[in-house]
Design a protein around this motif. Structure first.
Motif, mmCIF file in Angstrom:
data_model
loop_
_atom_site.group_PDB
_atom_site.id
_atom_site.type_symbol
_atom_site.label_atom_id
_atom_site.label_comp_id
_atom_site.label_asym_id
_atom_site.label_seq_id
_atom_site.Cartn_x
_atom_site.Cartn_y
_atom_site.Cartn_z
ATOM 1 N N MET A 1 0.853 -1.200 0.000
ATOM 2 C CA MET A 1 0.000 0.000 0.000
ATOM 3 C C MET A 1 0.879 1.237 0.000
ATOM 4 O O MET A 1 1.962 1.254 0.589
ATOM 5 C CB MET A 1 -0.928 -0.002 1.203
ATOM 6 N N THR A 2 0.410 2.279 -0.648
ATOM 7 C CA THR A 2 1.156 3.528 -0.728
ATOM 8 C C THR A 2 0.372 4.639 -0.050
ATOM 9 O O THR A 2 -0.768 4.436 0.396
ATOM 10 C CB THR A 2 1.436 3.889 -2.196
ATOM 11 N N THR A 3 0.971 5.833 0.010
ATOM 12 C CA THR A 3 0.350 6.948 0.724
ATOM 13 C C THR A 3 -0.055 8.066 -0.222
ATOM 14 O O THR A 3 0.393 8.127 -1.376
ATOM 15 C CB THR A 3 1.305 7.520 1.779
ATOM 16 N N VAL A 4 -0.880 8.950 0.296
ATOM 17 C CA VAL A 4 -1.289 10.134 -0.470
ATOM 18 C C VAL A 4 -0.060 10.931 -0.909
ATOM 19 O O VAL A 4 0.071 11.303 -2.079
ATOM 20 C CB VAL A 4 -2.222 11.012 0.385
ATOM 21 N N GLY A 5 0.845 11.189 0.017
ATOM 22 C CA GLY A 5 2.021 11.988 -0.301
ATOM 23 C C GLY A 5 2.880 11.363 -1.375
ATOM 24 O O GLY A 5 3.382 12.064 -2.276
ATOM 25 N N ALA A 6 3.079 10.037 -1.304
ATOM 26 C CA ALA A 6 3.920 9.359 -2.290
ATOM 27 C C ALA A 6 3.298 9.456 -3.684
ATOM 28 O O ALA A 6 3.991 9.704 -4.680
ATOM 29 C CB ALA A 6 4.123 7.906 -1.889
ATOM 30 N N LEU A 7 1.992 9.268 -3.772
ATOM 31 C CA LEU A 7 1.329 9.340 -5.071
ATOM 32 C C LEU A 7 1.345 10.760 -5.631
ATOM 33 O O LEU A 7 1.541 10.963 -6.839
ATOM 34 C CB LEU A 7 -0.111 8.835 -4.954
ATOM 35 N N LEU A 8 1.174 11.740 -4.777
ATOM 36 C CA LEU A 8 1.221 13.123 -5.242
ATOM 37 C C LEU A 8 2.617 13.496 -5.748
ATOM 38 O O LEU A 8 2.745 14.198 -6.757
ATOM 39 C CB LEU A 8 0.792 14.078 -4.124
ATOM 40 N N CYS A 9 3.632 13.021 -5.067
ATOM 41 C CA CYS A 9 5.008 13.286 -5.528
ATOM 42 C C CYS A 9 5.251 12.647 -6.897
ATOM 43 O O CYS A 9 5.809 13.283 -7.793
ATOM 44 C CB CYS A 9 6.014 12.766 -4.505
ATOM 45 N N GLN A 10 4.861 11.392 -7.036
ATOM 46 C CA GLN A 10 5.038 10.711 -8.313
ATOM 47 C C GLN A 10 4.243 11.404 -9.410
ATOM 48 O O GLN A 10 4.743 11.638 -10.513
ATOM 49 C CB GLN A 10 4.595 9.263 -8.213
ATOM 50 N N GLY A 11 2.988 11.732 -9.111
ATOM 51 C CA GLY A 11 2.148 12.370 -10.112
ATOM 52 C C GLY A 11 2.688 13.716 -10.543
ATOM 53 O O GLY A 11 2.729 14.028 -11.744
ATOM 54 N N GLY A 12 3.088 14.537 -9.580
ATOM 55 C CA GLY A 12 3.641 15.840 -9.921
ATOM 56 C C GLY A 12 4.885 15.721 -10.777
ATOM 57 O O GLY A 12 5.063 16.480 -11.740
#
Length: 290
Positions: A1-12
């Motif tokens: 499972m991943t976190t909100v912050g990790a996904l936002l960093c990757q997406g950005g």
């Protein structure tokens, strides 16, 4: 499972590398859409876990946005005027520039009862006008059946179902009757220019809603020729313009016996909305009987 912050960093990061402006904001929008949550909720706890299914949805949306599919298409909706509208591949995505037509119409101080929208797409112009004029009824016409059906759903979505009808046809060719207001955002891009537009437009917007022919004026020629029989006495037409097209459209209108009432600039200073009439005095003004 991943976190909100990790996904936002990757997406950005991925969006930035794809050359997309406001990459951080768009990453937040995509993740909020995947989670069916608000951006405020995301930012409240960046360390919150994201369920696997939602993370997969986010990655799918992110890949499509990196391929330059428009954000509104990914989210399935877009704001226009005071409305929230469903969007789809069969229609243009409503743009803030087109709100200039509604601003120009409202400024005339009219009280229209019958409104026609030619090339209605999502229904954005017609529905925005109906929201401003509660005594009016409107008809939207589109050549694409799926677009007319989508516009009807948008009418229902915004509480305007009983005041709007939609039909399939080429402009107003088979139409009878007159209208106090005729609105249109026709295709006005020169054919040779379309491939050079930003990828969100050239790859993902329907060509039939963009391509205005060799000089960008084909649709105006058809629409303007029909306006004299469509406009009620004192009625006005409000047409969206492409950059620099005002003088050419004015010549077409004058050749059809119409009066050019003027044009209104959008927020970028481009003449975006042209107002036409076949009578010196518009219908339903402040001193006119209703």
């Amino acid at each position: 499972m991943t976190t909100v912050g990790a996904l936002l960093c990757q997406g950005g990061r991925d969006l930035r590398e794809a050359g997309i402006a406001e990459s951080r904001r768009e990453a937040r929008l995509l993740l909020a859409g995947a989670l069916d949550a608000t951006i405020e909720t995301l930012l409240r706890d960046p360390r919150a876990d994201v369920p696997t299914e939602a993370a997969e949805r986010f990655h799918g949306l992110l890949a499509r946005r990196v391929a330059r599919e428009p954000m509104a298409r990914l989210l399935g909706h877009a704001g226009f005027w005071t409305l929230e509208l469903e969007v789809g591949p069969q229609t243009l995505i409503p743009r803030a520039d087109s709100e200039t037509l509604i601003e120009a119409l409202v400024e005339r101080g009219l009280s229209p009862r019958r409104i026609l929208d030619l090339g209605t797409g999502t229904g954005c112009l017609l529905l925005a006008a109906l929201a401003e004029f509660p005594d009016a009824w409107g008809l939207g016409v589109d050549l694409v059946p799926e677009a007319a059906a989508l516009a009807a759903r948008n009418a229902a979505r915004n509480g305007l179902k009983g005041r709007a009808s939609f039909a399939v046809g080429r402009w107003a060719e088979a139409m009878s009757g007159t209208f106090d207001v005729v609105l249109s955002n026709p295709p006005y891009i020169e054919s040779a220019v379309i491939d050079g537009l930003m990828p969100e437009v050239s790859r993902h917007e329907p060509a039939s809603a963009l391509d205005g022919g060799a000089d960008g004026l084909d649709a105006y020629r058809e629409i303007v020729a029909q306006l004299p029989r469509l406009l009620a006495p004192g009625g006005i037409a409000v047409l969206e313009l492409g950059q620099g097209q005002g003088p050419d459209v004015a010549k077409l209108a004058e050749a059809a016996g119409l009066h050019v009432l003027g044009a209104r600039d959008d927020l970028g200073g481009i003449a975006r909305a042209m107002l036409l009439s076949q009578a010196q005095k518009p219908v339903g003004g402040p001193n006119d009987p209703v």
